[in-house]
Design a protein around this motif. Structure first.
Motif, PDB file in Angstrom:
ATOM      1  N   THR A  25       0.900  -1.198   0.031  1.00  0.00           N
ATOM      2  CA  THR A  25      -0.003  -0.017   0.014  1.00  0.00           C
ATOM      3  C   THR A  25       0.899   1.238  -0.146  1.00  0.00           C
ATOM      4  OG1 THR A  25      -1.807  -1.178   1.147  1.00  0.00           O
ATOM      5  CG2 THR A  25      -1.762   1.251   1.280  1.00  0.00           C
ATOM      6  N   ALA A  26       1.836   1.243   1.063  1.00  0.00           N
ATOM      7  CA  ALA A  26       2.583   2.443   0.999  1.00  0.00           C
ATOM      8  C   ALA A  26       3.571   2.637  -0.204  1.00  0.00           C
ATOM      9  CB  ALA A  26       3.679   2.236   2.187  1.00  0.00           C
ATOM     10  N   GLU A  27       3.970   1.680  -0.848  1.00  0.00           N
ATOM     11  CA  GLU A  27       4.735   1.705  -2.253  1.00  0.00           C
ATOM     12  C   GLU A  27       3.858   2.128  -3.294  1.00  0.00           C
ATOM     13  OE1 GLU A  27       8.275  -1.701  -1.514  1.00  0.00           O
ATOM     14  OE2 GLU A  27       6.499  -2.130  -2.340  1.00  0.00           O
ATOM     15  N   ALA A  28       2.678   1.687  -3.235  1.00  0.00           N
ATOM     16  CA  ALA A  28       1.733   2.155  -4.258  1.00  0.00           C
ATOM     17  C   ALA A  28       1.425   3.688  -4.272  1.00  0.00           C
ATOM     18  CB  ALA A  28       0.573   1.506  -4.304  1.00  0.00           C
ATOM     19  N   THR A  29       1.317   4.174  -3.155  1.00  0.00           N
ATOM     20  CA  THR A  29       1.079   5.480  -2.725  1.00  0.00           C
ATOM     21  C   THR A  29       2.282   6.457  -3.125  1.00  0.00           C
ATOM     22  OG1 THR A  29      -0.835   4.843  -1.153  1.00  0.00           O
ATOM     23  CG2 THR A  29       0.158   7.210  -1.149  1.00  0.00           C
ATOM     24  N   LEU A  30       3.385   6.025  -2.495  1.00  0.00           N
ATOM     25  CA  LEU A  30       4.601   6.722  -2.706  1.00  0.00           C
ATOM     26  C   LEU A  30       5.547   6.594  -3.957  1.00  0.00           C
ATOM     27  CD1 LEU A  30       5.904   6.323   1.000  1.00  0.00           C
ATOM     28  CD2 LEU A  30       4.613   8.375   0.071  1.00  0.00           C
ATOM     29  N   GLY A  31       4.949   5.528  -4.897  1.00  0.00           N
ATOM     30  CA  GLY A  31       5.628   5.276  -6.082  1.00  0.00           C
ATOM     31  C   GLY A  31       5.818   6.245  -6.902  1.00  0.00           C
ATOM     32  N   SER A  32       4.782   7.146  -7.069  1.00  0.00           N
ATOM     33  CA  SER A  32       4.916   8.342  -8.002  1.00  0.00           C
ATOM     34  C   SER A  32       5.342   9.788  -7.273  1.00  0.00           C
ATOM     35  CB  SER A  32       3.560   8.719  -8.466  1.00  0.00           C
ATOM     36  OG  SER A  32       2.649   9.005  -7.668  1.00  0.00           O
ATOM     37  N   LEU A  44       1.609   8.190  13.285  1.00  0.00           N
ATOM     38  CA  LEU A  44       2.152   7.044  12.959  1.00  0.00           C
ATOM     39  C   LEU A  44       2.294   6.425  14.422  1.00  0.00           C
ATOM     40  CD1 LEU A  44       3.192   5.196  10.838  1.00  0.00           C
ATOM     41  CD2 LEU A  44       5.378   5.831  11.000  1.00  0.00           C
ATOM     42  N   ASP A  45       1.800   5.224  14.809  1.00  0.00           N
ATOM     43  CA  ASP A  45       2.036   4.515  16.163  1.00  0.00           C
ATOM     44  C   ASP A  45       3.177   3.837  16.240  1.00  0.00           C
ATOM     45  OD1 ASP A  45      -0.513   5.995  17.296  1.00  0.00           O
ATOM     46  OD2 ASP A  45      -1.754   4.336  16.248  1.00  0.00           O
ATOM     47  N   TYR A  46       3.651   3.383  15.308  1.00  0.00           N
ATOM     48  CA  TYR A  46       4.382   2.072  15.136  1.00  0.00           C
ATOM     49  C   TYR A  46       5.088   1.926  13.662  1.00  0.00           C
ATOM     50  CZ  TYR A  46       6.445  -2.679  15.352  1.00  0.00           C
ATOM     51  OH  TYR A  46       7.491  -3.550  15.036  1.00  0.00           O
ATOM     52  N   ILE A  47       6.306   1.865  13.736  1.00  0.00           N
ATOM     53  CA  ILE A  47       6.807   1.441  12.268  1.00  0.00           C
ATOM     54  C   ILE A  47       7.924   0.195  12.491  1.00  0.00           C
ATOM     55  CG2 ILE A  47       8.582   3.158  12.450  1.00  0.00           C
ATOM     56  CD1 ILE A  47       8.240   3.423   9.259  1.00  0.00           C
ATOM     57  N   ALA A  48       7.656  -0.914  11.631  1.00  0.00           N
ATOM     58  CA  ALA A  48       8.583  -1.899  11.644  1.00  0.00           C
ATOM     59  C   ALA A  48       9.644  -1.862  10.855  1.00  0.00           C
ATOM     60  CB  ALA A  48       7.749  -3.283  11.197  1.00  0.00           C
ATOM     61  N   SER A  49      10.729  -2.687  10.817  1.00  0.00           N
ATOM     62  CA  SER A  49      11.820  -2.598   9.995  1.00  0.00           C
ATOM     63  C   SER A  49      11.308  -2.495   8.394  1.00  0.00           C
ATOM     64  CB  SER A  49      12.874  -3.569  10.189  1.00  0.00           C
ATOM     65  OG  SER A  49      12.244  -4.819   9.830  1.00  0.00           O
ATOM     66  N   ALA A  50      10.278  -3.378   7.975  1.00  0.00           N
ATOM     67  CA  ALA A  50       9.622  -3.257   6.611  1.00  0.00           C
ATOM     68  C   ALA A  50       9.194  -1.944   6.232  1.00  0.00           C
ATOM     69  CB  ALA A  50       8.705  -4.269   6.637  1.00  0.00           C
ATOM     70  N   GLY A  51       8.855  -1.016   7.214  1.00  0.00           N
ATOM     71  CA  GLY A  51       8.531   0.272   6.951  1.00  0.00           C
ATOM     72  C   GLY A  51       9.576   1.130   6.672  1.00  0.00           C
ATOM     73  N   ILE A  52      10.414   1.060   7.422  1.00  0.00           N
ATOM     74  CA  ILE A  52      11.471   1.691   7.589  1.00  0.00           C
ATOM     75  C   ILE A  52      12.478   1.566   6.224  1.00  0.00           C
ATOM     76  CG2 ILE A  52      13.844   2.105   8.380  1.00  0.00           C
ATOM     77  CD1 ILE A  52      12.761   1.684  11.250  1.00  0.00           C
ATOM     78  N   SER A  53      12.345   0.278   5.857  1.00  0.00           N
ATOM     79  CA  SER A  53      12.965   0.083   4.451  1.00  0.00           C
ATOM     80  C   SER A  53      12.208   0.863   3.453  1.00  0.00           C
ATOM     81  CB  SER A  53      12.782  -1.742   4.048  1.00  0.00           C
ATOM     82  OG  SER A  53      13.627  -2.201   4.956  1.00  0.00           O
ATOM     83  N   VAL A  54      10.894   0.899   3.379  1.00  0.00           N
ATOM     84  CA  VAL A  54      10.114   1.565   2.296  1.00  0.00           C
ATOM     85  C   VAL A  54      10.480   3.035   2.354  1.00  0.00           C
ATOM     86  CG1 VAL A  54       7.808   2.471   1.652  1.00  0.00           C
ATOM     87  CG2 VAL A  54       8.068  -0.038   2.515  1.00  0.00           C
ATOM     88  N   LEU A  56      13.487   4.215   3.576  1.00  0.00           N
ATOM     89  CA  LEU A  56      14.942   4.265   3.088  1.00  0.00           C
ATOM     90  C   LEU A  56      14.958   4.167   1.545  1.00  0.00           C
ATOM     91  CD1 LEU A  56      17.628   4.723   3.784  1.00  0.00           C
ATOM     92  CD2 LEU A  56      18.076   2.101   4.096  1.00  0.00           C
ATOM     93  N   ALA A  57      14.108   3.505   0.813  1.00  0.00           N
ATOM     94  CA  ALA A  57      14.179   3.191  -0.743  1.00  0.00           C
ATOM     95  C   ALA A  57      13.477   4.500  -1.039  1.00  0.00           C
ATOM     96  CB  ALA A  57      13.397   2.113  -0.949  1.00  0.00           C
ATOM     97  N   LEU A  58      12.696   5.148  -0.580  1.00  0.00           N
ATOM     98  CA  LEU A  58      11.961   6.369  -0.918  1.00  0.00           C
ATOM     99  C   LEU A  58      13.031   7.608  -1.151  1.00  0.00           C
ATOM    100  CD1 LEU A  58       9.757   8.035  -1.985  1.00  0.00           C
ATOM    101  CD2 LEU A  58       9.169   8.492   0.384  1.00  0.00           C
TER     102      LEU A  58
END
Length: 75
Positions: A25-32, A44-54, A56-58
Motif C-alpha cells: 500500500t505504501a509503495e503504491a502511494t509513494l511510487g509516483s 504514526l503509532d509504530y513502524i517496523a523494519s519493513a516500513g523503515i525499508s520503504v 529508506l528506498a524512497l
C-alpha cells in the motif's frame, strides 16, 4: 490499521501501524512521489523494519533524482 494519504502536493500523512502487511500500500502511494517529499509522522503509532525499508528506498530514489525527503512530527 495503517493509513497513508497525500494531503498536499508532496506531503503525505502516515498513521497507525506501518509493518510488513502495509508495504505494498505504501509503495503504491509513494511510487509516483518526486521532487520535495514530506512524510508527516504525527499519527504514526509504530513502524517496523519493513516500513523503515520503504522510507529508506524512497529517500534513495528521490536523492538519486535530485529530490529531497523530509520527515516531520516523529514521535
Amino acid at each position: 490499521m495503517f493509513t497513508i494519504e497525500e494531503r498536499d502536493a508532496g506531503v503525505f500523512s502516515l498513521g497507525g501501524r506501518f509493518d510488513a502487511a502495509q508495504v505494498e500500500t505504501a509503495e503504491a502511494t509513494l511510487g509516483s512521489a518526486a521532487g520535495a517529499v514530506t512524510l508527516d509522522l504525527a499519527e504514526l503509532d509504530y513502524i517496523a523494519s519493513a516500513g523503515i525499508s520503504v522510507v529508506l528506498a524512497l529517500f534513495k530514489r528521490l536523492h538519486a533524482a535530485g529530490g529531497t525527503l523530509r520527515l516531520i512530527n516523529p514521535t
